[in-house]
Design a protein around this motif. Sequence first.
Motif, mmCIF file in Angstrom:
data_model
loop_
_atom_site.group_PDB
_atom_site.id
_atom_site.type_symbol
_atom_site.label_atom_id
_atom_site.label_comp_id
_atom_site.label_asym_id
_atom_site.label_seq_id
_atom_site.Cartn_x
_atom_site.Cartn_y
_atom_site.Cartn_z
ATOM 1 N N GLN A 160 43.345 37.324 38.785
ATOM 2 C CA GLN A 160 43.930 38.036 39.923
ATOM 3 C C GLN A 160 43.155 39.324 40.217
ATOM 4 N N THR A 161 42.715 40.015 39.170
ATOM 5 C CA THR A 161 41.917 41.231 39.363
ATOM 6 C C THR A 161 40.564 40.890 39.966
ATOM 7 N N ALA A 162 39.936 39.824 39.461
ATOM 8 C CA ALA A 162 38.606 39.438 39.949
ATOM 9 C C ALA A 162 38.644 39.027 41.418
ATOM 10 N N LYS A 163 39.709 38.381 41.828
ATOM 11 C CA LYS A 163 39.806 37.956 43.228
ATOM 12 C C LYS A 163 40.005 39.152 44.158
ATOM 13 N N LYS A 164 40.556 40.228 43.627
ATOM 14 C CA LYS A 164 40.731 41.430 44.443
ATOM 15 C C LYS A 164 39.419 42.217 44.562
ATOM 16 N N THR A 165 38.719 42.342 43.421
ATOM 17 C CA THR A 165 37.504 43.175 43.405
ATOM 18 C C THR A 165 36.238 42.373 43.676
ATOM 19 N N ASN A 166 36.210 41.121 43.194
ATOM 20 C CA ASN A 166 35.077 40.213 43.377
ATOM 21 C C ASN A 166 33.752 40.835 42.957
ATOM 22 N N THR A 167 33.755 41.442 41.767
ATOM 23 C CA THR A 167 32.519 41.993 41.201
ATOM 24 C C THR A 167 32.074 41.124 40.031
ATOM 25 N N SER A 168 30.797 41.233 39.682
ATOM 26 C CA SER A 168 30.302 40.439 38.555
ATOM 27 C C SER A 168 31.007 40.837 37.257
ATOM 28 N N GLU A 169 31.323 42.133 37.130
ATOM 29 C CA GLU A 169 32.013 42.593 35.920
ATOM 30 C C GLU A 169 33.410 41.988 35.807
ATOM 31 N N SER A 170 34.092 41.874 36.940
ATOM 32 C CA SER A 170 35.447 41.322 36.890
ATOM 33 C C SER A 170 35.430 39.841 36.530
ATOM 34 N N TRP A 171 34.436 39.107 36.996
ATOM 35 C CA TRP A 171 34.361 37.691 36.636
ATOM 36 C C TRP A 171 33.889 37.519 35.199
ATOM 37 N N GLN A 172 33.098 38.473 34.699
ATOM 38 C CA GLN A 172 32.747 38.459 33.277
ATOM 39 C C GLN A 172 33.987 38.661 32.411
ATOM 40 N N SER A 173 34.917 39.459 32.912
ATOM 41 C CA SER A 173 36.180 39.665 32.198
ATOM 42 C C SER A 173 36.985 38.376 32.126
ATOM 43 N N VAL A 174 36.929 37.599 33.213
ATOM 44 C CA VAL A 174 37.592 36.298 33.204
ATOM 45 C C VAL A 174 36.985 35.409 32.125
ATOM 46 N N GLN A 175 35.658 35.384 32.074
ATOM 47 C CA GLN A 175 34.978 34.573 31.057
ATOM 48 C C GLN A 175 35.341 35.039 29.648
ATOM 49 N N HIS A 176 35.437 36.344 29.472
ATOM 50 C CA HIS A 176 35.827 36.895 28.173
ATOM 51 C C HIS A 176 37.221 36.409 27.773
ATOM 52 N N GLU A 177 38.144 36.378 28.720
ATOM 53 C CA GLU A 177 39.492 35.913 28.421
ATOM 54 C C GLU A 177 39.502 34.425 28.072
ATOM 55 N N ILE A 178 38.644 33.655 28.729
ATOM 56 C CA ILE A 178 38.532 32.225 28.404
ATOM 57 C C ILE A 178 38.097 32.050 26.951
ATOM 58 N N HIS A 179 37.134 32.843 26.514
ATOM 59 C CA HIS A 179 36.674 32.761 25.127
ATOM 60 C C HIS A 179 37.775 33.169 24.155
ATOM 61 N N ARG A 180 38.538 34.181 24.514
ATOM 62 C CA ARG A 180 39.632 34.614 23.635
ATOM 63 C C ARG A 180 40.686 33.513 23.486
ATOM 64 N N ILE A 181 41.024 32.874 24.586
ATOM 65 C CA ILE A 181 42.008 31.795 24.550
ATOM 66 C C ILE A 181 41.482 30.630 23.714
ATOM 67 N N ALA A 182 40.222 30.255 23.938
ATOM 68 C CA ALA A 182 39.627 29.149 23.185
ATOM 69 C C ALA A 182 39.644 29.447 21.688
ATOM 70 N N ARG A 183 39.419 30.712 21.343
ATOM 71 C CA ARG A 183 39.399 31.084 19.923
ATOM 72 C C ARG A 183 40.760 30.875 19.260
ATOM 73 N N VAL A 184 41.833 31.280 19.920
ATOM 74 C CA VAL A 184 43.146 31.121 19.288
ATOM 75 C C VAL A 184 43.580 29.658 19.260
ATOM 76 N N ILE A 185 43.175 28.864 20.263
ATOM 77 C CA ILE A 185 43.509 27.438 20.237
ATOM 78 C C ILE A 185 42.788 26.755 19.077
#
Length: 240
Positions: free
Chosen positions: A203-228
């Motif tokens: 939701q943040t990335a869609k508002k700002t649409n910056t490369s940093e915000s989409w990198q944050s999305v990727q970071h969250e994907i890795h965090r989720i994958a780690r706990v699964i």
Amino acid sequence: MTHLYIKIGRLGGGGSDYSAFVQHIGIPSVDMAIGSGYAVYHSLYDDFTWMEKYGDPMFRRHVAVASIWGLVALRLSDEEILPFNYSSYATELENGAVDINKRVLGMPVSLSPLHRSIKQFNRAVLKVDSELQALQTWKFWSPWRNNPLRVRDLNDRLMMTERAFTEWEGLSGRPWYKHMIYGPSLYNDYGAEVYPGADDAIQTAKKTNTSESWQSVQHEIHRIARVISQAALVLSGGLT
């Protein structure tokens, strides 16, 4: 004739009683109710007198819910093996991944780590299901007490798998919420999201649409994958 409609959904509501259990420390929880919202909810008139006179005369619904809770408590305490079914959990993980994929389509985000971890969790579910079937067979042919350590190990894994979905750092910006699979939305505290950290980041990335915000999305994907993956190891016995 009385019709019973059963709706099973995700636990949401950051301020609800179960929040500290499931969303903070990862203890399997349930919230049950008969009926729906009522006009005086959380008002000055939401008291015993209103309930006795209008809400539930004779307290039949209260008795029904208390009976269900009692049966749940009896089963959890008396069953040799905890009645936890992680097959439906795996399905929910997959559905959540499909939803995220739709929301990040065309953006520089890879869901490969998430898909790999879900496959790993599915393998763990198949493994524990086969163990449960084997134990049920042994229970039929020989005394249950002949396998106490096997039973204890399996129960520990079933119990601790939910906790393995938590991460000490918690959700980004909301560290009290440590469950990475289920949690209230940043934009709707009464609702529940699958992968709330990824939802916040998208939701943040869609508002700002910056490369940093989409990198944050990727970071969250890795965090989720780690706990699964961590949960898969716990469920399969790789961490015991």
